[in-house]
Design a protein around this motif. Structure first.
Motif, PDB file in Angstrom:
ATOM      1  N   PHE A   1      45.415  27.271  44.690  1.00  0.00           N
ATOM      2  CA  PHE A   1      44.566  26.244  45.285  1.00  0.00           C
ATOM      3  C   PHE A   1      44.142  26.613  46.706  1.00  0.00           C
ATOM      4  CE2 PHE A   1      44.418  22.458  48.034  1.00  0.00           C
ATOM      5  CZ  PHE A   1      43.356  21.774  47.464  1.00  0.00           C
TER       6      PHE A   1
ATOM      7  N   TYR B   1      49.861  26.103  43.335  1.00  0.00           N
ATOM      8  CA  TYR B   1      49.688  25.712  44.736  1.00  0.00           C
ATOM      9  C   TYR B   1      49.059  26.851  45.538  1.00  0.00           C
ATOM     10  CZ  TYR B   1      51.023  24.472  49.535  1.00  0.00           C
ATOM     11  OH  TYR B   1      51.009  24.201  50.878  1.00  0.00           O
TER      12      TYR B   1
ATOM     13  N   TYR C   1      38.888  30.206  40.362  1.00  0.00           N
ATOM     14  CA  TYR C   1      38.718  30.586  41.766  1.00  0.00           C
ATOM     15  C   TYR C   1      37.296  31.071  42.040  1.00  0.00           C
ATOM     16  CZ  TYR C   1      38.617  33.732  45.743  1.00  0.00           C
ATOM     17  OH  TYR C   1      38.251  34.374  46.896  1.00  0.00           O
TER      18      TYR C   1
END
Length: 514
Positions: free
Chosen positions: A77, A74, A203
């Motif tokens: 993200f 989480y 990422y």
């Protein structure tokens, strides 16, 4: 693996300059293959009862490295979606340049300025965001900067002249940059070095994917609603990126310990540095030292020039390729946006190759090193294989595009060539980042990447200002071939560093920081 370097942990304001350098190095060690500014959270130990300077033992539940996997995902993200949105913002405007030029009665060259100044904002923003995140924590910066980014984006949509729009775009870039400048640090806060390869690869892909999707979204929006709606549509993406941060927990060790100390009425050594001191150390690690390293270290200078040119070409293509496809195939604004899907798909392919390399090849090299009694140490040059592959993809893609983007040859050919460029660009960037970190270690590696960060966005700012004129003057074939010849010359850099890397390490003024 990270695209952006950040400053290290902040020590007590009364420490000597030598102590500050020591803490800077110590704070960089947690970054592994990423330049990040995190405390050495891995080495948890019991703190004295009258202090709050470290975790309460190896099982402290507030230590982000001990969070459950779902919570780590989480919090991975969040910076990824913000990085995607702020790089999407860079190119989403480009399909609306013609309608803006017509409304404000400016030339095509002037209509490019809002695009270029946004990139300049991305270069300037980290000078504010990075030290602020060290002073107030990651969460505070995300929750403060991104709403301001949204306000300047909104203001850009309501601008009534080109000057106002350009200024709004610049400041939108400044306040949108935290997704790029502190994202890698956020991931380094929550993933151990052994776990970090895949999250970092995913990422880092987002800042490559965002600009590729921008012209597609912007093309359909500008065609239907005009250039102003490219900014307002961007607000919808911003809201989607901002909402998850509401549930975000602080990940930066110093900020967590400061809050704990305040609640317990205890002192803490790790958070006493002022914002002014943070800015001073950030400037040293990402401006003054990087410039010196780029000028004196062949490895830094070579990769800085290489990556800066690659990014300059990438951002230049967002203004040049619409002209190319309109001239060669008569494409309209919507069709031109679709051609950039080649870059988007290539980013995903490049990400997959990086993960495969880390899992299959580099992991085996580390295992062999352990077996041979070398303690898992692998020469930095083993990181250059991806750059060799990517470096060859770049000139191939440019010559391919140069001589196939013409009437009589199907448009899919230059689109595939775009894909090879996007994949090669990502592979070179990832490989260079890992190599510089292994070559110089966390502290000096972060500074080496600082030179890279500054140069690539400055080049990205300048290149679009003249690239369209270059294509109009030389034609698609020779303008792209000129870039291809330059790229072909630069493609020798990974091979030369692979051959002479050991000698360069021995001669380096910056010994590897541990």
């Amino acid at each position: 693996m990270s695209t952006h370097s950040d400053p290290p942990t902040r020590p007590d304001s009364e420490h000597s300059e030598k102590d500050l350098e020591k803490d800077e190095d110590e704070g960089s060690r947690n970054a592994s293959t990423v330049p990040a500014f995190t405390s050495p959270a891995n080495e948890a130990h019991e703190s004295p009862p009258n202090q709050c300077s470290d975790w309460n033992g190896p099982h402290d539940p507030e230590n982000p490295l001990l969070w459950p996997r779902w919570k780590k995902i989480y919090h991975t993200f969040i910076p990824a979606i913000i990085a995607f949105v702020c790089t999407l913002a860079s190119s989403i405007y480009t399909p609306g340049r013609d309608s803006l030029a017509a409304e404000f009665h400016v030339s095509a060259e002037v209509s490019i300025l809002p695009y270029c100044f946004y990139l300049l904002g991305l270069a300037c923003g980290p000078m504010i965001a990075a030290p602020m995140s060290e002073t107030f924590g990651r969460r505070a910066v995300y929750l403060t900067a991104i709403p301001v980014f949204a306000l300047f984006t909104l203001g850009g949509g309501f601008s009534n002249n080109i000057a106002a729009f350009t200024i709004c775009r610049f400041f939108a870039g400044v306040f949108g940059s935290p997704g790029l400048s502190i994202g890698s640090a956020t991931l380094a806060d929550i993933w151990t070095p052994a776990e970090r390869a895949v999250p970092m690869a995913l990422y880092i892909t987002t800042p490559f994917l965002g600009p590729a999707i921008g012209p597609l979204v912007g093309g359909y929006v500008a065609a239907a609603k005009g250039w102003r709606w490219t900014q307002w549509t961007l607000l919808f993406f911003t809201v989607a990126g901002l909402l998850p941060t509401v549930g975000m927990k602080e990940t930066y060790k110093a900020a967590i310990l400061k809050k704990r100390a305040k609640s317990l009425g205890l002192p803490t050594r790790t958070t006493d540095r002022t914002a002014l001191q943070s800015c001073a150390f950030f400037l040293r690690s990402t401006v003054t030292r990087p410039i010196r390293m780029a000028a004196t270290e062949p490895v830094v200078g070579a990769f800085t020039a290489y990556i800066a040119l690659n990014f300059a070409m990438l951002y230049g293509f967002f203004t040049a390729f619409p002209w190319v496809f309109a001239e060669a195939y008569g494409f309209g604004i919507k069709s031109i946006g679709l051609t950039f899907l080649g870059l988007g798909v290539a980013c995903l392919v490049g990400c997959g190759l990086v993960i495969l390399f880390s899992k299959l090849i580099f992991k085996r090299q580390v295992a062999r090193s352990h077996k041979e009694g070398r303690g898992g140490k692998v020469p930095p040059e083993s990181r250059l294989y991806l750059a060799m592959i990517g470096g060859l993809c770049l000139p191939i893609s440019l010559f391919w595009f140069a001589w196939t983007a013409r009437p009589g040859i199907h448009w899919i050919s230059p689109v595939i060539a775009e894909g090879f460029f996007g994949c090669g660009n990502l592979l070179v960037f990832m490989s260079a980042t890992m190599y510089l970190m292994d070559f110089y270690g966390p502290l000096y590696g972060a500074s080496a990447m600082g030179a890279n960060n500054i140069s690539r966005y400055l080049m990205g700012f300048a290149f679009p200002l003249f690239v369209v004129q270059m294509y109009e003057g030389l034609g698609t074939a020779w303008a792209t071939s000129l870039l291809g010849f330059i790229s072909l010359a630069l493609a020798t850099i990974p091979f030369l560093l692979y051959t002479y890397g050991a000698r360069l390490r021995a001669a380096s003024q910056y010994q590897r920081s541990t």
